[in-house]
Design a protein around this motif. Structure first.
Motif, PDB file in Angstrom:
ATOM      1  N   THR A   4       3.933   7.985   5.275  1.00 30.86           N
ATOM      2  CA  THR A   4       4.564   6.891   4.556  1.00 30.86           C
ATOM      3  C   THR A   4       5.594   6.246   5.465  1.00 30.86           C
ATOM      4  N   ARG A   6       8.398   3.007   5.433  1.00 31.67           N
ATOM      5  CA  ARG A   6       9.061   1.976   4.641  1.00 31.67           C
ATOM      6  C   ARG A   6       9.219   0.727   5.510  1.00 31.67           C
ATOM      7  N   LYS A  12       5.864  -6.853   4.257  1.00 26.58           N
ATOM      8  CA  LYS A  12       4.778  -6.378   3.395  1.00 26.58           C
ATOM      9  C   LYS A  12       3.999  -7.560   2.818  1.00 26.58           C
TER      10      LYS A  12
END
Length: 92
Positions: A4, A6, A12
């Motif tokens: 994962t 961020r 995004k």
């Protein structure tokens, strides 16, 4: 390996838009862009670059190296050597 990471919400959204535009998955695009950035990064480090690692791995071909085969037997030594390990250690 799954992990994962961020990332900024704006990045995004841009990744999502580019994915729709190109038909390439967000995961594939993210991997492509990260790899490209890593290859182009010229930050000084004590570790091998991606290009150096790729160059080293290109020498580990199952079919062997014709130039090394030509040198086989040119020099004689009582000490056994492992040419593959010697080549790998030269990149470290």
């Amino acid at each position: 390996m799954a992990t994962t990471i961020r990332i900024n919400e704006d990045i995004k959204q841009l990744l999502k838009l580019k994915s729709v535009e190109t038909g390439i998955t967000q995961l594939d695009l993210a991997n492509k862009y990260i790899l490209k950035g890593l290859k182009e990064d010229d930050t000084p480090t004590n570790v091998m670059s991606i290009s150096d690692i790729e160059a080293m791995l290109s020498f580990d071909k199952p079919e062997g190296d014709k130039n090394l085969e030509k040198l086989d037997g040119v020099s004689h030594s009582e000490v056994p050597t492992n040419s593959v390990e010697l080549k790998k250690s030269s990149y470290r």
